[in-house]
Every structure is written in structure tokens, then in C-alpha cells.
Design an enzyme around this catalytic site. Sequence first.
Site, PDB file in Angstrom:
ATOM      1  N   PRO A   9      -7.118  17.992  10.563  1.00 24.14           N
ATOM      2  CA  PRO A   9      -8.427  18.629  10.624  1.00 24.14           C
ATOM      3  C   PRO A   9      -8.713  19.559   9.458  1.00 24.14           C
ATOM      4  CG  PRO A   9      -6.947  19.545  12.273  1.00 24.14           C
ATOM      5  CD  PRO A   9      -6.288  18.326  11.726  1.00 24.14           C
ATOM      6  N   ASN A  10      -9.938  19.492   8.996  1.00 24.15           N
ATOM      7  CA  ASN A  10     -10.499  20.364   7.952  1.00 24.15           C
ATOM      8  C   ASN A  10      -9.983  20.060   6.551  1.00 24.15           C
ATOM      9  OD1 ASN A  10     -12.135  21.980   9.763  1.00 24.15           O
ATOM     10  ND2 ASN A  10     -10.198  22.771  10.542  1.00 24.15           N
ATOM     11  N   ARG A  17     -13.476  24.644   1.629  1.00 27.41           N
ATOM     12  CA  ARG A  17     -12.861  25.620   2.524  1.00 27.41           C
ATOM     13  C   ARG A  17     -11.922  26.542   1.745  1.00 27.41           C
ATOM     14  NH1 ARG A  17      -7.760  23.037   5.956  1.00 27.41           N
ATOM     15  NH2 ARG A  17      -7.877  25.095   6.916  1.00 27.41           N
ATOM     16  N   TYR A  22      -6.702  27.126  -0.757  1.00 25.03           N
ATOM     17  CA  TYR A  22      -6.474  25.680  -0.877  1.00 25.03           C
ATOM     18  C   TYR A  22      -6.926  25.086  -2.212  1.00 25.03           C
ATOM     19  CZ  TYR A  22      -5.673  26.230   4.124  1.00 25.03           C
ATOM     20  OH  TYR A  22      -5.190  26.636   5.330  1.00 25.03           O
ATOM     21  N   ASN A  74       0.034  16.068   6.511  1.00 25.94           N
ATOM     22  CA  ASN A  74      -0.385  17.463   6.588  1.00 25.94           C
ATOM     23  C   ASN A  74      -1.206  17.558   7.862  1.00 25.94           C
ATOM     24  OD1 ASN A  74      -1.511  19.977   6.482  1.00 25.94           O
ATOM     25  ND2 ASN A  74      -2.074  19.872   4.315  1.00 25.94           N
ATOM     26  N   ALA A  77      -4.164  22.437  11.248  1.00 25.31           N
ATOM     27  CA  ALA A  77      -3.914  23.385  12.341  1.00 25.31           C
ATOM     28  C   ALA A  77      -3.135  22.757  13.502  1.00 25.31           C
ATOM     29  CB  ALA A  77      -5.241  23.954  12.835  1.00 25.31           C
ATOM     30  N   HIS A  80       0.570  23.638  14.357  1.00 27.66           N
ATOM     31  CA  HIS A  80       0.998  24.799  15.130  1.00 27.66           C
ATOM     32  C   HIS A  80       0.746  24.658  16.626  1.00 27.66           C
ATOM     33  CE1 HIS A  80       0.913  26.121  11.017  1.00 27.66           C
ATOM     34  NE2 HIS A  80      -0.397  26.061  10.964  1.00 27.66           N
ATOM     35  N   ASP A  87       5.489  14.047  19.643  1.00 25.10           N
ATOM     36  CA  ASP A  87       5.934  12.929  20.487  1.00 25.10           C
ATOM     37  C   ASP A  87       5.613  11.581  19.851  1.00 25.10           C
ATOM     38  OD1 ASP A  87       7.017  14.602  22.348  1.00 25.10           O
ATOM     39  OD2 ASP A  87       5.396  14.416  23.808  1.00 25.10           O
ATOM     40  N   GLU A  98       6.600  16.487   6.278  1.00 20.66           N
ATOM     41  CA  GLU A  98       5.490  17.394   6.592  1.00 20.66           C
ATOM     42  C   GLU A  98       5.120  18.174   5.323  1.00 20.66           C
ATOM     43  OE1 GLU A  98       6.898  20.314   9.354  1.00 20.66           O
ATOM     44  OE2 GLU A  98       5.032  21.464   9.350  1.00 20.66           O
ATOM     45  N   HIS A 100       2.401  21.075   3.541  1.00 23.06           N
ATOM     46  CA  HIS A 100       1.332  22.078   3.613  1.00 23.06           C
ATOM     47  C   HIS A 100       0.978  22.505   2.207  1.00 23.06           C
ATOM     48  CE1 HIS A 100       1.782  22.250   7.910  1.00 23.06           C
ATOM     49  NE2 HIS A 100       3.089  22.307   7.722  1.00 23.06           N
ATOM     50  N   ILE A 101      -0.316  22.532   1.929  1.00 17.54           N
ATOM     51  CA  ILE A 101      -0.793  22.930   0.597  1.00 17.54           C
ATOM     52  C   ILE A 101      -0.441  24.393   0.340  1.00 17.54           C
ATOM     53  CG2 ILE A 101      -2.894  23.299  -0.779  1.00 17.54           C
ATOM     54  CD1 ILE A 101      -4.076  20.849   0.835  1.00 17.54           C
ATOM     55  N   SER A 102      -0.670  25.231   1.336  1.00 22.84           N
ATOM     56  CA  SER A 102      -0.368  26.658   1.203  1.00 22.84           C
ATOM     57  C   SER A 102       1.056  26.929   1.680  1.00 22.84           C
ATOM     58  CB  SER A 102      -1.359  27.475   2.039  1.00 22.84           C
ATOM     59  OG  SER A 102      -1.165  27.224   3.426  1.00 22.84           O
ATOM     60  N   ARG A 107       2.019  33.433   5.658  1.00 22.38           N
ATOM     61  CA  ARG A 107       0.695  33.663   6.239  1.00 22.38           C
ATOM     62  C   ARG A 107       0.816  34.221   7.672  1.00 22.38           C
ATOM     63  NH1 ARG A 107      -3.037  28.626   5.124  1.00 22.38           N
ATOM     64  NH2 ARG A 107      -4.593  30.145   5.838  1.00 22.38           N
ATOM     65  N   ARG A 111       1.025  30.761  12.266  1.00 20.90           N
ATOM     66  CA  ARG A 111       1.313  29.594  11.407  1.00 20.90           C
ATOM     67  C   ARG A 111       2.813  29.379  11.199  1.00 20.90           C
ATOM     68  NH1 ARG A 111      -3.914  28.289   9.390  1.00 20.90           N
ATOM     69  NH2 ARG A 111      -5.162  30.168   9.221  1.00 20.90           N
TER      70      ARG A 111
HETATM   71  C1  DQA Z   1      -2.305  23.799   6.129  1.00 22.49           C
HETATM   72  C2  DQA Z   1      -1.871  25.116   6.767  1.00 22.49           C
HETATM   73  C3  DQA Z   1      -2.347  25.188   8.208  1.00 22.49           C
HETATM   74  O1  DQA Z   1      -1.918  26.413   8.794  1.00 22.49           O
HETATM   75  C4  DQA Z   1      -3.859  25.141   8.265  1.00 22.49           C
HETATM   76  O2  DQA Z   1      -4.302  25.154   9.603  1.00 22.49           O
HETATM   77  C5  DQA Z   1      -4.403  23.978   7.529  1.00 22.49           C
HETATM   78  C6  DQA Z   1      -3.812  23.595   6.252  1.00 22.49           C
HETATM   79  C7  DQA Z   1      -1.941  23.732   4.631  1.00 22.49           C
HETATM   80  O3  DQA Z   1      -2.060  22.652   4.066  1.00 22.49           O
HETATM   81  O4  DQA Z   1      -1.553  24.747   4.028  1.00 22.49           O
HETATM   82  O5  DQA Z   1      -5.407  23.380   7.915  1.00 22.49           O
HETATM   83  O6  DQA Z   1      -1.632  22.742   6.772  1.00 22.49           O
END
Ligand code: DQA
Length: 142
Positions: A9-10, A17, A22, A74, A77, A80, A87, A98, A100-102, A107, A111
Site C-alpha cells: 500500500p501507498n 508521498r 521516500y 516491500n 504498512a 507491521h 502465512d 523483504e 524497505h526504502i527507508s 523510525r 515500525r
Molecule cells: C516502508 C516502511 C513502512 O513502515 C511504511 O508503512 C511504508 C514504506 C518503506 O519502504 O520504508 O509504506 O515499507
Amino acid sequence: MKILVLNGPNLNMLGIREPGIYGNSTYDDLVKKITDHCNAKGIDVECKQSNHEGTLVDYIQQAYFDKVDGIVINPGAYTHTSVALLDAFKSVSIPMVEVHISDVSTREAFRQVSYVSYAASRTIMGKGFDGYIEAIEYLASM
Ligand code: DQA
């Protein structure tokens, strides 16, 4: 070698965003970076994004029937919160990294939990879009 790259998502809102976290590059820029890299390396890659948890579960299950060799995700959210994604990965037993960009480790406290990490071969964070390339290279070397 067949790789699936999933974004949750997002992540379709990259470039819009929170650019301070990001960056300014878009989701299409990310897909191009991944596709260019995989084309150069002869890796068969497919990139998918969804804002919906169940759709991501469907994509993970479909990867089993499509004989995908590795998944980069990735989960946004859902990282978390989602036992369903964990599963799904445990159901298909496809090697998964896995990303994560950040750097989520620096943080907010909420998270710091990742359910998906229980099934991950590796977790890469804080490396921006390069983290996806590192994940693909890791899966290709397995
Ligand atoms: C994220 C970090 C997550 O906490 C956040 O909800 C995201 C992006 C990242 O790529 O850093 O949507 O996965």
C-alpha cells in the site's frame, strides 16, 4: 530465473508521498530501474503493486503455481500488521527478501515489528531503490 517484485500500500504514491523519507522518484521509475537491471542480467521479472492485503496474498499464492523462484516484497504498512502475508509466504515456501526504502529501525516504535520478516531470507532497509536491486541479486545468487 523468475522473480516477482511486490509492492504494498501507498508505494504507488512514490514521488508524491513524504519525499523527505521516500525520495522524489516515482513507482514507474522504480519499475524501470528493476526491469532494466533484470533485462541486463537475463532475469525474468514481474512487478506488481496493490493497496489491498488480500490481493497481495493472491499474488503470493499465484507465484507458487507460476513456479516463481524468488519474491522481493516491500509490504509497506502491512509489514507491521499482517499475519496473512506471513502465512501466505509460509504456505508457498518461495525464497523471499523483504525490502524497505527507508530505515524503519530508526523510525516510530510501531515500525519496529515485522511479521513478514519471520519468513524472510533477508531484510534490506534504508537503501532506497537500490535495496530492491540488492534483494534481486541476493535471490539470484541463492
Ligand atoms: C516502508 C516502511 C513502512 O513502515 C511504511 O508503512 C511504508 C514504506 C518503506 O519502504 O520504508 O509504506 O515499507
